[in-house]
Design a protein around this motif. Sequence first.
Motif, short mmCIF file in Angstrom:
data_model
loop_
_atom_site.label_atom_id
_atom_site.label_comp_id
_atom_site.label_asym_id
_atom_site.label_seq_id
_atom_site.Cartn_x
_atom_site.Cartn_y
_atom_site.Cartn_z
N ARG A 682 4.29 -5.19 -2.01
CA ARG A 682 3.68 -5.48 -3.38
C ARG A 682 1.92 -5.29 -2.62
O ARG A 682 1.27 -5.40 -2.31
N LEU A 683 2.03 -3.49 -2.74
CA LEU A 683 0.66 -3.14 -2.07
C LEU A 683 -0.27 -3.33 -2.95
O LEU A 683 -1.43 -3.34 -2.21
N GLU A 684 -0.51 -3.07 -4.02
CA GLU A 684 -1.95 -3.79 -5.15
C GLU A 684 -2.60 -4.64 -4.63
O GLU A 684 -3.84 -4.28 -4.12
N GLY A 712 -1.84 -0.56 7.49
CA GLY A 712 -1.31 1.29 7.51
C GLY A 712 -0.36 1.38 6.93
O GLY A 712 -0.30 2.46 6.61
N GLU A 713 0.70 0.48 6.40
CA GLU A 713 0.91 1.09 5.07
C GLU A 713 0.29 1.07 3.63
O GLU A 713 0.79 2.16 3.24
N ILE A 714 -0.94 0.13 3.86
CA ILE A 714 -1.58 0.39 2.61
C ILE A 714 -2.21 1.60 2.44
O ILE A 714 -2.44 2.86 1.51
N ALA A 715 -2.94 2.89 3.42
CA ALA A 715 -3.44 3.77 4.00
C ALA A 715 -2.64 5.49 3.20
O ALA A 715 -2.43 5.85 3.11
N GLY A 720 -4.28 3.56 -2.14
CA GLY A 720 -4.68 1.99 -1.29
C GLY A 720 -5.98 2.64 -1.29
O GLY A 720 -6.82 1.71 -1.14
N GLU A 721 -6.79 3.27 -0.81
CA GLU A 721 -8.25 3.30 -0.96
C GLU A 721 -9.14 3.08 -1.76
O GLU A 721 -9.48 2.51 -1.76
N ALA A 722 -8.27 2.89 -2.85
CA ALA A 722 -9.16 2.90 -4.19
C ALA A 722 -8.44 1.71 -4.53
O ALA A 722 -9.44 0.62 -4.97
#
Length: 750
Positions: A682-684, A712-715, A720-722
Amino acid sequence: MSEIGSGQRTSIDAMRSGELTSGELPVSGGSLVGRQEIVSQIVEQLDPGRVVTLTGMGGVGKTSVSIEVARAIVNDPDRFSDGCWFVEMAAVADEASIPVAITDAIGMFQNDDATPYESVVTGLRGLRGLLVIDNCEQIAGAMTGLLHRLLSDCTDLAVLATSREPLRMEAERVIAIETLNAGTGAYELFARRAVEADGSFDPLAHASAISTICNALDGLPLALELAAARLGTMTAEDIASRLDERFRMLRDPSVSGRNNSLYATVSWSYELLQPVERRLFDRLSVFQGGFDEQAAMAMLDPRDRGVDVRVVLGALVDKSMVNVVSAVARACSDEGSSAGASRGDTAPNNAPEAAGRRYDLLETLRHFGDRQLARRNERAAVRNQHLDHMIEVVAAANAFALSNDWAEGARRFRQDWANIRAAVNWAIDTTRVDDVDRLLRDVHFYCRWSLEAEAAIWAKRAISRGTTIGAVPGTPAHLHVGFQLFLAGDHEAALEELQRGLAARGTPSDRGWCRHYAAVELLYLGRAAEAADQAAVDFSDESPRSVEAVIRSSSITAFQMYARQVHHDEAAARFAKYAQIAEKSGNSVAQGDVHFNSALCAYGRGDVDTYLAKMGDALEVARRDDIPNLTGYILTAQVHAPGWSGLRGALDALEYWNASRNIGNEFVVLEAVGINLAEMRRLEPAAVILGNLHNDRRKMTSSMSRRQACIGEIALHRSGEAWMEAGAAMSRTELLAYTKRATIEALESL
């Protein structure tokens, strides 16, 4: 007894015909507020041949209640068919004048050959009526004797008396009239009188000021009425801001006698006290939040050292100058705040054992006593006496907290916290630096484990004042300020404060705790090796109590375990030894702390069953003996478990730390939620949470590798950055709400 004269016969006939009943009652000042239930209770208690005495301090409304009871009797002729008579005794100062006042009130004409008492009996014998006798306190002894004779001669008569102390009659029922509940009855009374004084007054527009007035004036009806009368020349906010001047401000020039001012009303009661009672009452005004018999004994005037303080306290209670408060916090309800329960057929104020009782003074009476001390230039000496006593009280409470009865120590601290506050502030103001150190040292253990942060405010003030005048406090003050910074999550500032504490004046134990908590801050900053080294500094220069030693030794092993200086198997063996010491000490804080560290060790070894068992043991101890900080640590530790278990624990931990205002451990929970959500893909929401924490200086060593993997996964995700930038823009309040929603959604999806 002499033959009845024609004048007396006319008067008796008038009474029998009801002409001397309600028409003779005084006019009360406006509608009675908040007393309906107690009026009904009193009416039910009235029986022929009995006396009901209404007690309470001056200005509490005994007279108003008695008038309302009399009106109820007049309006219900089935109860007392021959009516009701009201006798005012405020101006009566001797025994001989009592029957004269009664004959005047009931409309009897006295024959020259009959005594005043014979005239009273002649007029009232055979009548089924109620005699209301107001303000008996200054002639209580004489009134008791007269009423005993009168009820024997007039068996159909009932008596309702008002007095600031019981009459102590065998046939007496005592009912205490208490102050109004500040949030209900007192508020309504002030609002009504304010509108009566100024028809344009809007209570809702001044609700905050009215609440302040009602609380500061103890819900005392007379004080509230006098305050409301000031609205012609002052605003409610002006009155609220000037209540320290209450005795000068609250006057009503349109009223004559002792009820024309708050000061005159209280002074009336004060002047009726014996000299020893006055001296003790004045000295008791130094207490904040109550006191017990031992505390009262410690405050005796030197010339009164031989007196029985229980007897003097009992007299002050009977005379409504001191209140008895139960050992637990007094329950306040709308009903219970307006009157005390009936005390049966006798006045048992001082009859039961007083051991274990707590007493207090209404704020208005406390102000009065303090004024008397100031007038005699005794205030400083009495406050020093109070400080010396509180040093002993705090030391005794700390001894309990560090022994096999943490719960009793915590109870003592909570019970006397307002007195401790007053003592510390007085020590700071009078530059008794050693006493400041002693008090802050002895409250430290309790504050740390109860999450009581107020001592840090005292410590800051002591440091600031000491820096200005060159009387700087020692290490304990820096320990408390460091703890507050820890709760605020500012671990670098906390570490700096604790390092200042190590350089300050202090005992070996003070320095030992400074090193210990400096290690905690280093761990929160991700500097595990330094934390282990800092905590492991040899403390052979001190002889810590077993409880202190086992807590610090257990923590040292945990720090070394995180720094990988000690293998988990070796750590487990040490924790087993510490658990035996903690068990032997009987101290619940030590027991829970060792269980907690043992659980973390088991988790590191991959022994989930032992982890859950030890954490359960720790939580049972923490909740059983109410150890807030330990409870919070345990709830926080659970959030590191992956998946459902960690998220479920996070909800409990977030709620707990938010209630405790511990922002530092909020960070730990938020980080763990972000990691768990990322590992569940659930990355967001994970990115939003970790993005908010990204620039935070705190880094937990135990979770650092998992957190880096998640970032690292989010990047790798195109958004991911937003997401992380959106999280960084959130306030902490917004983030907490977002995290709670994201956690609930994740749990519902599993």
